[in-house]
Design an enzyme around this catalytic site. Structure first.
Site, mmCIF file in Angstrom:
data_model
loop_
_atom_site.group_PDB
_atom_site.id
_atom_site.type_symbol
_atom_site.label_atom_id
_atom_site.label_comp_id
_atom_site.label_asym_id
_atom_site.label_seq_id
_atom_site.Cartn_x
_atom_site.Cartn_y
_atom_site.Cartn_z
ATOM 1 N N GLN A 173 -1.199 64.621 28.849
ATOM 2 C CA GLN A 173 0.233 64.627 28.283
ATOM 3 C C GLN A 173 0.539 65.081 26.702
ATOM 4 O O GLN A 173 1.366 65.893 26.830
ATOM 5 C CB GLN A 173 0.695 63.066 28.225
ATOM 6 C CG GLN A 173 0.894 62.674 29.944
ATOM 7 C CD GLN A 173 1.167 61.439 30.263
ATOM 8 O OE1 GLN A 173 1.504 60.566 29.249
ATOM 9 N NE2 GLN A 173 1.526 60.970 31.329
ATOM 10 N N ASP A 324 -6.487 57.891 36.582
ATOM 11 C CA ASP A 324 -5.630 56.864 37.350
ATOM 12 C C ASP A 324 -6.369 56.157 38.541
ATOM 13 O O ASP A 324 -5.577 55.201 39.353
ATOM 14 C CB ASP A 324 -4.576 57.826 38.031
ATOM 15 C CG ASP A 324 -3.403 58.129 36.621
ATOM 16 O OD1 ASP A 324 -3.537 57.559 35.639
ATOM 17 O OD2 ASP A 324 -2.932 59.593 36.699
ATOM 18 N N ARG A 400 0.162 51.739 40.530
ATOM 19 C CA ARG A 400 -1.025 51.813 41.078
ATOM 20 C C ARG A 400 -1.832 50.248 40.983
ATOM 21 O O ARG A 400 -2.779 50.203 42.012
ATOM 22 C CB ARG A 400 -1.941 52.601 40.037
ATOM 23 C CG ARG A 400 -1.392 53.953 40.013
ATOM 24 C CD ARG A 400 -2.218 55.093 39.541
ATOM 25 N NE ARG A 400 -1.562 56.345 39.213
ATOM 26 C CZ ARG A 400 -1.138 56.998 40.111
ATOM 27 N NH1 ARG A 400 -1.128 57.220 41.299
ATOM 28 N NH2 ARG A 400 -0.390 58.232 39.305
#
Ligand code: S3P
Length: 447
Positions: A173, A324, A400
């Site tokens: 990011q 992730d 998640r």
């Protein structure tokens, strides 16, 4: 479609079967919209992920003057060209989406406009200094009343200067925010990343015609872009998201008699650490029908029940390639024989929730022994022994974590209740329906 309910109950399930498509890649969907808005002309995006996080990027770009709409099965973006954004009338609310806010901040920081960004409770707690520091070097001014956290006012620089930035943390990011800012700056902007992170921004910039230089130095990358590239509008097809696929992959590995084919999954080499780890654990996964789409590697995954999984050590230098996927890896690790040691994962503390604490707490509540450090988690797999389950998990609106414990509930002796499950719609809106359709047993409870 079953709505994403706030409270769900996941019950023990038997063999998963079927051939499925999982939702499209979230990272690539954000970038397709953003790059489309920078090219002059119409970009068509097929299979854009239609989830809350992506709608935040759509709305942010619309507020900056970009025309975006859906036309039958494709999304159309009429790009305004690099530097062509106009000042929004209202605050841009990025909801739960860290990628939206950090990438949009990059975009506006080198445009002479003022923009205020905010987000939901979770996003307002997440660190933004990681983008504020490099973007300030371009000449943008940032102000926040809350320790560099959202809400943040940005005054984009009207005379930006190119920068040379050495990334302190591995973050796609932050890297992307800098590269996007560098597009509207005369001269060459360079980012040095010591640990390579997902390169969807670089790949898509190249795909649309920009010249981007990547110089490898050992395991580091020097990535440079010259300002004002000519970006051509294009046709982009978004592959399935490996991060979403990780849930049915793990489920098929741990539920006896399962056999699943997951079609068209993005397997970018900087996102494939989860599959590599599972193969090391002894998972029964075959990669078939490899292909390239919009510069990205895609393939079908054939996954079968894997009864002899063993715990492994996941090295620190793999963490960016599966950042992730640690929550669902931890669930699978609970069913393996022996400990799984996950090293160098401090970044998990800065996600939608502090994921090290959320995983550790949830596993302990369900009868799995763990140990943790600031940047490490060890899950002591139960092997052939049963996992008790039976707890209530507060997912703290972290999608998640919600999907990971919904997955655990499918193999525990007692069902698991998950609260804060509506967050699942940020990345995988049809999770409950799709998983139930292949054999899971998740029910929505009255809120
Ligand atoms: C993302 C990068 C990763 C990842 C996030 C999406 C992206 O975050 O965790 O879900 O699209 O660039 P960091 O860059 O903070 O590691």
């Amino acid at each position: 479609m079953t709505e994403c309910f706030q409270t769900i109950l996941s019950k023990r399930s038997s063999g998963l079967k079927g051939q499925i498509y999982i939702p499209s890649d979230k990272s690539i969907s954000h970038r397709a919209l953003i790059m489309g808005s920078l090219a002059i002309g119409k970009t068509s995006i097929f299979r854009l992920l239609e989830s809350d996080d992506i709608f935040k990027t759509v709305n942010g770009l619309k507020a900056l003057g970009v025309d975006i709409y859906k036309e039958s099965d494709k999304w159309c973006v009429h790009g305004v060209g690099v530097g062509g954004f106009c000042e929004p009338e209202n605050i841009i609310d990025c909801g739960n989406s860290g990628t939206s806010v950090r990438l949009l901040m990059g975009l506006v920081s080198t445009c002479p406009i003022k923009v205020t960004f905010t987000g939901d409770d979770s996003l307002r707690k997440r660190p933004m200094d990681r983008v504020i520091n490099p973007l300030s070097e371009f000449g943008a001014i940032f102000s926040s009343n809350h320790d560099s956290k959202l809400p943040i006012n940005v005054i984009g620089s009207n005379d930006p200067i190119p920068i040379n930035y050495n990334l302190q943390i591995p973050s796609a990011q932050v890297k992307s925010a800098i590269l996007l800012a560098g597009l509207n700056v005369r001269g060459k902007t360079t980012v040095l990343e010591n640990e390579p992170t997902r390169d969807h921004t670089e790949k898509m910039l190249k795909f649309l015609g920009a010249k981007i230089q990547i110089e490898k130095k050992g395991s580091s990358n020097n990535i440079s872009i010259n300002g004002f590239p000519k970006l051509n509008p294009g046709i982009i097809s978004v592959p399935g998201d490996i991060s979403s696929a990780s849930f049915p992959i793990a489920l098929a590995c741990m539920i006896p008699n399962s056999e699943l084919i997951i079609k068209n999954v993005g397997l970018n080499p900087l996102r494939d650490g989860f599959v590599e780890t599972l193969l090391e654990m002894g998972a029964n996964i075959k990669i078939q029908n490899k292909n390239i789409e919009a510069g990205e590697l895609v393939a079908d995954l054939h996954v079968c029940y894997s009864p002899n999984l063993v715990g492994v050590e996941v090295p620190e230098d793999r963490s960016a390639r599966m950042i992730d996927e640690y929550p669902i890896l931890s669930i699978l690790a609970a069913t393996a024989t022996g400990p799984t040691i996950m090293k160098g994962i401090e970044e998990l503390r800065f996600k939608e929730s502090d994921r090290i604490e959320a995983i550790a707490d949830g596993l302990e509540k369900n009868g799995v022994f763990i140990t943790k450090k600031n940047d490490q988690l060890t899950v002591f797999g139960k092997g052939n022994q049963k996992i008790k389950g039976g707890s209530i998990i507060n997912a703290s609106n972290d999608h998640r974590i919600a999907m990971s414990f919904a997955s655990l509930g499918s193999i525990t002796e007692n069902s698991i209740e998950i609260r804060g499950a509506s967050s699942i719609k940020t990345s995988f809106p049809n999770f409950i329906d799709l998983m139930n359709c292949i054999g899971l047993n998740i029910i929505a409870l009255k809120d």
